[in-house]
Design an enzyme around this catalytic site. Structure first.
Site, PDB file in Angstrom:
ATOM      1  N   MET A  13      -4.408  -8.240   5.583  1.00 47.47           N
ATOM      2  CA  MET A  13      -3.419  -8.789   4.654  1.00 47.47           C
ATOM      3  C   MET A  13      -2.794 -10.077   5.187  1.00 47.47           C
ATOM      4  SD  MET A  13      -3.341  -7.403   1.792  1.00 47.47           S
ATOM      5  CE  MET A  13      -1.938  -8.339   1.242  1.00 47.47           C
ATOM      6  N   ASN A 126       2.744  -0.877  -2.523  1.00 47.46           N
ATOM      7  CA  ASN A 126       1.660  -1.592  -3.209  1.00 47.46           C
ATOM      8  C   ASN A 126       2.279  -2.700  -4.044  1.00 47.46           C
ATOM      9  OD1 ASN A 126      -0.592  -2.335  -4.874  1.00 47.46           O
ATOM     10  ND2 ASN A 126      -1.537  -0.424  -4.209  1.00 47.46           N
ATOM     11  N   HIS A 157      -9.700   4.633   0.606  1.00 43.25           N
ATOM     12  CA  HIS A 157      -9.522   3.353   1.309  1.00 43.25           C
ATOM     13  C   HIS A 157     -10.599   3.173   2.373  1.00 43.25           C
ATOM     14  CE1 HIS A 157      -5.495   3.455  -0.505  1.00 43.25           C
ATOM     15  NE2 HIS A 157      -5.486   2.144  -0.324  1.00 43.25           N
ATOM     16  N   LYS A 161      -8.268   2.068   7.748  1.00 40.51           N
ATOM     17  CA  LYS A 161      -6.867   2.362   7.391  1.00 40.51           C
ATOM     18  C   LYS A 161      -6.300   3.447   8.305  1.00 40.51           C
ATOM     19  CE  LYS A 161      -3.764   3.353   3.521  1.00 40.51           C
ATOM     20  NZ  LYS A 161      -2.744   2.390   3.988  1.00 40.51           N
TER      21      LYS A 161
HETATM   22  N1  LIG Z   1       2.047  -3.119   0.019  1.00 43.41           N
HETATM   23  C1  LIG Z   1       0.776  -3.485  -0.252  1.00 43.41           C
HETATM   24  O1  LIG Z   1       0.471  -4.002  -1.346  1.00 43.41           O
HETATM   25  C2  LIG Z   1      -0.261  -3.293   0.798  1.00 43.41           C
HETATM   26  C3  LIG Z   1       0.078  -2.691   1.978  1.00 43.41           C
HETATM   27  N2  LIG Z   1      -0.819  -2.639   3.013  1.00 43.41           N
HETATM   28  C4  LIG Z   1      -0.284  -2.134   4.274  1.00 43.41           C
HETATM   29  O2  LIG Z   1      -0.082  -3.259   5.130  1.00 43.41           O
HETATM   30  C5  LIG Z   1      -0.264  -2.869   6.484  1.00 43.41           C
HETATM   31  C6  LIG Z   1      -1.303  -3.787   7.143  1.00 43.41           C
HETATM   32  O3  LIG Z   1      -2.560  -3.577   6.540  1.00 43.41           O
HETATM   33  P1  LIG Z   1      -3.847  -4.417   7.006  1.00 43.41           P
HETATM   34  O4  LIG Z   1      -3.601  -5.866   6.826  1.00 43.41           O
HETATM   35  O5  LIG Z   1      -5.013  -3.787   6.361  1.00 43.41           O
HETATM   36  O6  LIG Z   1      -3.858  -4.062   8.570  1.00 43.41           O
HETATM   37  P2  LIG Z   1      -4.451  -4.935   9.777  1.00 43.41           P
HETATM   38  O7  LIG Z   1      -4.525  -3.997  10.939  1.00 43.41           O
HETATM   39  O8  LIG Z   1      -5.683  -5.641   9.335  1.00 43.41           O
HETATM   40  O9  LIG Z   1      -3.306  -6.042  10.016  1.00 43.41           O
HETATM   41  C7  LIG Z   1      -2.119  -5.838  10.726  1.00 43.41           C
HETATM   42  C8  LIG Z   1      -1.955  -6.995  11.652  1.00 43.41           C
HETATM   43  O10 LIG Z   1      -0.663  -6.959  12.272  1.00 43.41           O
HETATM   44  C9  LIG Z   1      -0.861  -7.229  13.647  1.00 43.41           C
HETATM   45  N3  LIG Z   1       0.260  -6.792  14.477  1.00 43.41           N
HETATM   46  C10 LIG Z   1       0.429  -5.620  15.136  1.00 43.41           C
HETATM   47  N4  LIG Z   1       1.593  -5.633  15.823  1.00 43.41           N
HETATM   48  C11 LIG Z   1       2.161  -6.837  15.602  1.00 43.41           C
HETATM   49  C12 LIG Z   1       3.349  -7.478  16.059  1.00 43.41           C
HETATM   50  N5  LIG Z   1       4.205  -6.856  16.884  1.00 43.41           N
HETATM   51  N6  LIG Z   1       3.623  -8.722  15.623  1.00 43.41           N
HETATM   52  C13 LIG Z   1       2.777  -9.376  14.788  1.00 43.41           C
HETATM   53  N7  LIG Z   1       1.622  -8.840  14.350  1.00 43.41           N
HETATM   54  C14 LIG Z   1       1.321  -7.591  14.738  1.00 43.41           C
HETATM   55  C15 LIG Z   1      -2.168  -6.534  13.967  1.00 43.41           C
HETATM   56  O11 LIG Z   1      -2.709  -6.955  15.213  1.00 43.41           O
HETATM   57  P3  LIG Z   1      -3.712  -5.962  16.021  1.00 43.41           P
HETATM   58  O12 LIG Z   1      -4.839  -5.632  15.071  1.00 43.41           O
HETATM   59  O13 LIG Z   1      -4.141  -6.769  17.169  1.00 43.41           O
HETATM   60  O14 LIG Z   1      -2.905  -4.751  16.380  1.00 43.41           O
HETATM   61  C16 LIG Z   1      -2.998  -6.965  12.779  1.00 43.41           C
HETATM   62  O15 LIG Z   1      -3.547  -8.260  12.959  1.00 43.41           O
HETATM   63  C17 LIG Z   1      -0.659  -1.384   6.441  1.00 43.41           C
HETATM   64  O16 LIG Z   1       0.503  -0.602   6.626  1.00 43.41           O
HETATM   65  C18 LIG Z   1      -1.203  -1.211   5.033  1.00 43.41           C
HETATM   66  O17 LIG Z   1      -1.139   0.099   4.561  1.00 43.41           O
HETATM   67  C19 LIG Z   1      -2.084  -3.129   2.886  1.00 43.41           C
HETATM   68  C20 LIG Z   1      -2.494  -3.694   1.722  1.00 43.41           C
HETATM   69  C21 LIG Z   1      -1.614  -3.814   0.565  1.00 43.41           C
HETATM   70  O1  LIG Z   2      -4.121  -0.151   3.954  1.00 36.08           O
HETATM   71  C1  LIG Z   2      -4.535  -0.644   2.882  1.00 36.08           C
HETATM   72  O2  LIG Z   2      -5.584  -1.290   2.821  1.00 36.08           O
HETATM   73  C2  LIG Z   2      -3.719  -0.455   1.660  1.00 36.08           C
HETATM   74  N1  LIG Z   2      -2.578   0.160   1.783  1.00 36.08           N
HETATM   75  C3  LIG Z   2      -1.627   0.373   0.765  1.00 36.08           C
HETATM   76  C4  LIG Z   2      -1.213   1.825   0.683  1.00 36.08           C
HETATM   77  O3  LIG Z   2      -1.188   2.522   1.726  1.00 36.08           O
HETATM   78  O4  LIG Z   2      -0.888   2.297  -0.406  1.00 36.08           O
HETATM   79  C5  LIG Z   2      -1.937  -0.279  -0.542  1.00 36.08           C
HETATM   80  C6  LIG Z   2      -3.365  -0.604  -0.817  1.00 36.08           C
HETATM   81  O5  LIG Z   2      -3.973   0.412  -1.539  1.00 36.08           O
HETATM   82  C7  LIG Z   2      -4.172  -1.018   0.384  1.00 36.08           C
END
Ligand SMILES: NC(=O)C1=CN([C@@H]2O[C@H](COP(=O)(O)OP(=O)(O)OC[C@H]3O[C@@H](n4cnc5c(N)ncnc54)[C@H](OP(=O)(O)O)[C@@H]3O)[C@@H](O)[C@H]2O)C=CC1
Ligand SMILES: O=C(O)C1=N[C@H](C(=O)O)C[C@H](O)C1
Length: 271
Positions: A13, A126, A157, A161
């Site tokens: 994201m 979401n 997912h 995840k």
């Molecule tokens: N609300 C919404 O619409 C959505 C929510 N989500 C949620 O968003 C979150 C992230 O998802 P996603 O992008 O797939 O996960 P990722 O693991 O791809 O991304 C998270 C990123 O944050 C980094 N990170 C970890 N700790 C820190 C820190 N202290 N400071 C800065 N960066 C940090 C991670 O690094 P590293 O990998 O090195 O640990 C990684 O690059 C999840 O909780 C997911 O469920 C996802 C999609 C949509």
């Molecule tokens: O981790 C994801 O990828 C996503 N997380 C969110 C959730 O936990 O509901 C939203 C989305 O479906 C993608």
């Protein structure tokens, strides 16, 4: 221009948000962070996220990013634990916060609520408009169909995840429970063995994980001789990111408080 800091910029994201913010005419990337120890720290954020140079250096501490550049809003999709710490840093500096992370424990939620006493925060599991419409419609269907239909939520997912069930599935289950006058105790997260007949008030919440599935949620209403299935399938992360940008535009300048995407979209809250 809305001065925006994005955290976790190499994440699924984070990199999506960085690209969408770069391409938005009214938003400017003024800061970018990654986890301490990440190979991206010290690099140009655009290059680290494979987008082309942005002339913003990745730092490993949000507090430092906020003390270096003046920011209006931080957009954070990292993890619940990290988001709570980031919200506190924003609260100390009066910077609005958009939180997309999921997997919040009750304690983590309480900490987010605490930060929201000082700043406006939009937090939603979401941020896609489509899913938020589905949440609304699901609550309405539950109210109209009533107790004669068995309600189940299924989510799927990608294999990476970390949290289960998804935050969206949990939100759907909570909204459905509230619409049907049921409680958290009626949610069934697992079934195995000689479970006996399905309790009529139960709301099942089941999880699939695999491959590169972006995010799928179905609410089933099982009746006698008929059923309704309400499904949302995300095929790109852009809709989550565009929703987050919409939340960022909406939240800057609001009074302190914990807001949801329903507030951003002008929907009446369903629970
Ligand atoms: N609300 C919404 O619409 C959505 C929510 N989500 C949620 O968003 C979150 C992230 O998802 P996603 O992008 O797939 O996960 P990722 O693991 O791809 O991304 C998270 C990123 O944050 C980094 N990170 C970890 N700790 C820190 C820190 N202290 N400071 C800065 N960066 C940090 C991670 O690094 P590293 O990998 O090195 O640990 C990684 O690059 C999840 O909780 C997911 O469920 C996802 C999609 C949509
Ligand atoms: O981790 C994801 O990828 C996503 N997380 C969110 C959730 O936990 O509901 C939203 C989305 O479906 C993608």
């Amino acid at each position: 221009m809305i001065r925006t800091v994005i955290t976790g910029i190499t994440g699924r994201m984070g990199s999506t948000l960085l690209r969408l913010t770069r391409d938005a005419e009214d938003l400017q990337v003024v800061g970018a962070t990654e986890r301490p120890g990440s190979a991206a720290v010290g690099l140009d954020a655009g290059l680290a996220a494979r987008l082309g140079a942005l002339e913003v250096q990745v730092v490993d501490d949000l507090a430092r990013a906020l003390d270096t550049a003046t920011a209006d809003v931080v957009i954070d999709f990292t993890s619940a634990e990290v988001s709570v710490a980031h919200a506190k840093m924003c609260a100390a500096r009066g910077v609005a916060f958009v939180c997309g992370s999921t997997g919040f424990s009750p304690e983590a939620t309480a900490l987010l609520v605490e930060s929201a006493k000082a700043i406006p925060i939009v937090a939603a599991p979401n941020m896609s408009v489509g899913v938020n419409v589905v949440i609304r419609v699901a609550a309405e269907l539950a109210r109209v169909l009533g107790p004669g239909f068995d309600v189940e939520v299924l989510e799927a997912h990608h294999r990476m995840k970390k949290d289960a069930p998804s935050g969206t599935a949990l939100r759907l289950a909570e909204v459905l429970a509230s619409a049907l006058g049921r409680t958290q105790d009626d949610l069934a997260f697992a079934r195995h063995g000689q479970i006996g007949a399905r309790p009529p008030d139960e709301i099942g919440v089941q999880t699939l994980r695999g491959g590169d599935v972006v995010g799928e949620h179905t609410v089933y209403f099982f009746g006698e001789g008929e059923r309704i299935e309400l499904t949302h399938r995300a095929t790109s992360r852009d809709q989550f990111g565009l929703g987050a940008l919409r939340a960022a535009r909406w939240v800057v300048g609001r009074p302190p408080g914990l807001y949801d995407m329903a507030d951003v979209l002008g929907f009446q809250r369903t629970s």
